[in-house]
Design a protein around this motif. Sequence first.
Motif, mmCIF file in Angstrom:
data_model
loop_
_atom_site.group_PDB
_atom_site.id
_atom_site.type_symbol
_atom_site.label_atom_id
_atom_site.label_comp_id
_atom_site.label_asym_id
_atom_site.label_seq_id
_atom_site.Cartn_x
_atom_site.Cartn_y
_atom_site.Cartn_z
ATOM 1 N N ALA A 95 0.830 -1.209 0.000
ATOM 2 C CA ALA A 95 0.000 0.000 0.000
ATOM 3 C C ALA A 95 0.862 1.255 0.000
ATOM 4 O O ALA A 95 0.563 2.230 -0.710
ATOM 5 C CB ALA A 95 -0.932 -0.008 1.216
ATOM 6 N N GLU A 96 1.939 1.224 0.777
ATOM 7 C CA GLU A 96 2.831 2.399 0.828
ATOM 8 C C GLU A 96 3.455 2.650 -0.537
ATOM 9 O O GLU A 96 3.563 3.796 -0.995
ATOM 10 C CB GLU A 96 3.942 2.193 1.867
ATOM 11 N N THR A 97 3.883 1.563 -1.196
ATOM 12 C CA THR A 97 4.519 1.706 -2.508
ATOM 13 C C THR A 97 3.508 2.217 -3.537
ATOM 14 O O THR A 97 3.824 3.112 -4.341
ATOM 15 C CB THR A 97 5.108 0.354 -2.954
ATOM 16 N N ALA A 98 2.296 1.679 -3.493
ATOM 17 C CA ALA A 98 1.268 2.101 -4.449
ATOM 18 C C ALA A 98 0.899 3.565 -4.237
ATOM 19 O O ALA A 98 0.789 4.340 -5.207
ATOM 20 C CB ALA A 98 0.037 1.206 -4.299
ATOM 21 N N ASP A 99 0.725 3.968 -2.976
ATOM 22 C CA ASP A 99 0.378 5.365 -2.681
ATOM 23 C C ASP A 99 1.491 6.297 -3.134
ATOM 24 O O ASP A 99 1.241 7.368 -3.691
ATOM 25 C CB ASP A 99 0.150 5.567 -1.171
ATOM 26 N N PHE A 100 2.716 5.868 -2.879
ATOM 27 C CA PHE A 100 3.873 6.689 -3.264
ATOM 28 C C PHE A 100 3.924 6.840 -4.779
ATOM 29 O O PHE A 100 4.053 7.947 -5.307
ATOM 30 C CB PHE A 100 5.152 6.028 -2.743
ATOM 31 N N ALA A 101 3.785 5.714 -5.482
ATOM 32 C CA ALA A 101 3.876 5.739 -6.951
ATOM 33 C C ALA A 101 2.779 6.606 -7.561
ATOM 34 O O ALA A 101 2.995 7.279 -8.576
ATOM 35 C CB ALA A 101 3.795 4.306 -7.490
ATOM 36 N N ALA A 102 1.606 6.612 -6.927
ATOM 37 C CA ALA A 102 0.469 7.370 -7.464
ATOM 38 C C ALA A 102 0.654 8.877 -7.299
ATOM 39 O O ALA A 102 -0.071 9.659 -7.906
ATOM 40 C CB ALA A 102 -0.815 6.911 -6.770
ATOM 41 N N ALA A 103 1.612 9.271 -6.475
ATOM 42 C CA ALA A 103 1.800 10.695 -6.176
ATOM 43 C C ALA A 103 3.083 11.239 -6.799
ATOM 44 O O ALA A 103 3.703 12.142 -6.236
ATOM 45 C CB ALA A 103 1.821 10.881 -4.656
ATOM 46 N N GLN A 104 3.497 10.672 -7.953
ATOM 47 C CA GLN A 104 4.771 11.070 -8.573
ATOM 48 C C GLN A 104 4.562 11.543 -10.013
ATOM 49 O O GLN A 104 4.959 10.858 -10.969
ATOM 50 C CB GLN A 104 5.761 9.897 -8.554
ATOM 51 N N PRO A 105 3.966 12.685 -10.210
ATOM 52 C CA PRO A 105 3.763 13.159 -11.568
ATOM 53 C C PRO A 105 5.106 13.349 -12.283
ATOM 54 O O PRO A 105 6.044 13.889 -11.695
ATOM 55 C CB PRO A 105 3.029 14.492 -11.382
ATOM 56 N N GLY A 106 5.177 12.876 -13.511
ATOM 57 C CA GLY A 106 6.411 13.040 -14.281
ATOM 58 C C GLY A 106 7.394 11.901 -14.123
ATOM 59 O O GLY A 106 8.370 11.815 -14.865
ATOM 60 N N ALA A 107 7.144 11.015 -13.166
ATOM 61 C CA ALA A 107 8.086 9.907 -12.946
ATOM 62 C C ALA A 107 7.834 8.791 -13.956
ATOM 63 O O ALA A 107 6.694 8.524 -14.337
ATOM 64 C CB ALA A 107 7.950 9.363 -11.530
ATOM 65 N N GLY A 108 8.921 8.139 -14.381
ATOM 66 C CA GLY A 108 8.818 6.974 -15.234
ATOM 67 C C GLY A 108 9.326 5.729 -14.548
ATOM 68 O O GLY A 108 9.286 4.637 -15.114
ATOM 69 N N ALA A 109 9.837 5.901 -13.312
ATOM 70 C CA ALA A 109 10.423 4.765 -12.604
ATOM 71 C C ALA A 109 10.199 4.922 -11.108
ATOM 72 O O ALA A 109 10.381 6.007 -10.560
ATOM 73 C CB ALA A 109 11.928 4.688 -12.878
ATOM 74 N N VAL A 110 9.797 3.836 -10.485
ATOM 75 C CA VAL A 110 9.703 3.800 -9.023
ATOM 76 C C VAL A 110 10.461 2.571 -8.551
ATOM 77 O O VAL A 110 10.266 1.476 -9.074
ATOM 78 C CB VAL A 110 8.233 3.717 -8.545
ATOM 79 N N VAL A 111 11.350 2.760 -7.596
ATOM 80 C CA VAL A 111 12.062 1.646 -6.966
ATOM 81 C C VAL A 111 11.648 1.600 -5.505
ATOM 82 O O VAL A 111 11.637 2.638 -4.836
ATOM 83 C CB VAL A 111 13.592 1.829 -7.081
ATOM 84 N N ALA A 112 11.292 0.423 -5.022
ATOM 85 C CA ALA A 112 10.976 0.258 -3.595
ATOM 86 C C ALA A 112 11.843 -0.854 -3.028
ATOM 87 O O ALA A 112 12.062 -1.879 -3.676
ATOM 88 C CB ALA A 112 9.500 -0.077 -3.402
ATOM 89 N N PHE A 113 12.357 -0.637 -1.835
ATOM 90 C CA PHE A 113 13.196 -1.623 -1.145
ATOM 91 C C PHE A 113 12.667 -1.760 0.269
ATOM 92 O O PHE A 113 12.325 -0.760 0.897
ATOM 93 C CB PHE A 113 14.652 -1.151 -1.093
ATOM 94 N N ALA A 114 12.626 -2.991 0.778
ATOM 95 C CA ALA A 114 12.265 -3.206 2.176
ATOM 96 C C ALA A 114 13.332 -4.047 2.845
ATOM 97 O O ALA A 114 13.873 -4.986 2.249
ATOM 98 C CB ALA A 114 10.912 -3.911 2.278
ATOM 99 N N GLY A 115 13.666 -3.707 4.063
ATOM 100 C CA GLY A 115 14.583 -4.506 4.878
ATOM 101 C C GLY A 115 13.773 -5.287 5.906
ATOM 102 O O GLY A 115 12.910 -4.715 6.569
ATOM 103 N N LEU A 116 14.044 -6.590 6.015
ATOM 104 C CA LEU A 116 13.296 -7.467 6.922
ATOM 105 C C LEU A 116 14.175 -7.987 8.047
ATOM 106 O O LEU A 116 15.400 -8.036 7.910
ATOM 107 C CB LEU A 116 12.746 -8.680 6.150
ATOM 108 N N VAL A 117 13.551 -8.386 9.113
ATOM 109 C CA VAL A 117 14.286 -9.016 10.222
ATOM 110 C C VAL A 117 14.620 -10.449 9.811
ATOM 111 O O VAL A 117 13.722 -11.255 9.598
ATOM 112 C CB VAL A 117 13.440 -9.040 11.518
ATOM 113 N N ARG A 118 15.925 -10.762 9.687
ATOM 114 C CA ARG A 118 16.351 -12.136 9.375
ATOM 115 C C ARG A 118 16.188 -13.008 10.610
ATOM 116 O O ARG A 118 16.447 -12.535 11.723
ATOM 117 C CB ARG A 118 17.842 -12.148 9.005
#
Lengths: 157, 83
Positions: free
Chosen positions: A25-48
């Motif tokens: 949801a965070e990635t989708a909301d972020f991507a939807a609020a980026q006028p002019g962008a052609g690329a979105v990269v999302a990274f998550a760090g998890l507890v190993r």
Amino acid sequence: MADDGGRGGGAARVRVGDGAFDLGAETADFAAAQPGAGAVVAFAGLVRDEEGDLHALEIEHFPEMTGKAIAAIAGEAGARWGLTGCLVIHRVGRLAPGEAIMMVATAARHRAAAFAAAEFLMDYLKSRAPFWKKELRRSGPVWVAARAEDEAALARW
Amino acid sequence: MRIDVRYFAWVRERVGASRETVETGAATVAALVAELRGQSEGHAAAFADVAALRVAVDQALAGFDAPLAGAREVAFFPPMTGG
């Protein structure tokens, strides 16, 4: 979670708190609020889970400094790569194996800038944002030590 | 001058407190460390190896040679492990 708010166009949004977040949801909301962008990269760090030895990870931070430090790092990423925006979410408190600790998302006109900015953000968040991780292992608690290669990673920028 | 001293992570655990206020005439962070070291066994343990520590003066990263004139807060902590 506390929200330090955006800063207009090309905004960096920074959130630090103890609540879980929804990566999709965070990635989708972020991507939807980026006028002019052609690329979105999302990274998550998890507890190993460290082969089942870890029962929790505790993350401490320096509340009065954390937001400022991350905003400065994000601001530099935005300026260097001409990002249309970036998002940093970092959790504190006690997390279980498999939980997401943090995420970054970056958006730019082209993918090279979005990937590079995301890597830059991760390298700097690791060594220059005031968080400290403590592993609660079956054998006892252990503070995670900073690694020389994490410090060395900053040199490439 | 009065300085708020903050401790984080294992530095906090060794000192046995997350913050304290000290009255000091120390001109630099290093001079403050020399004073703090003598406060207790816990302080001595926390400051045994300053190469293992990082410092922030008024919430900005600084060196041990940083001057304390006008400073209100000094924080000591291990190298950060975010991300």
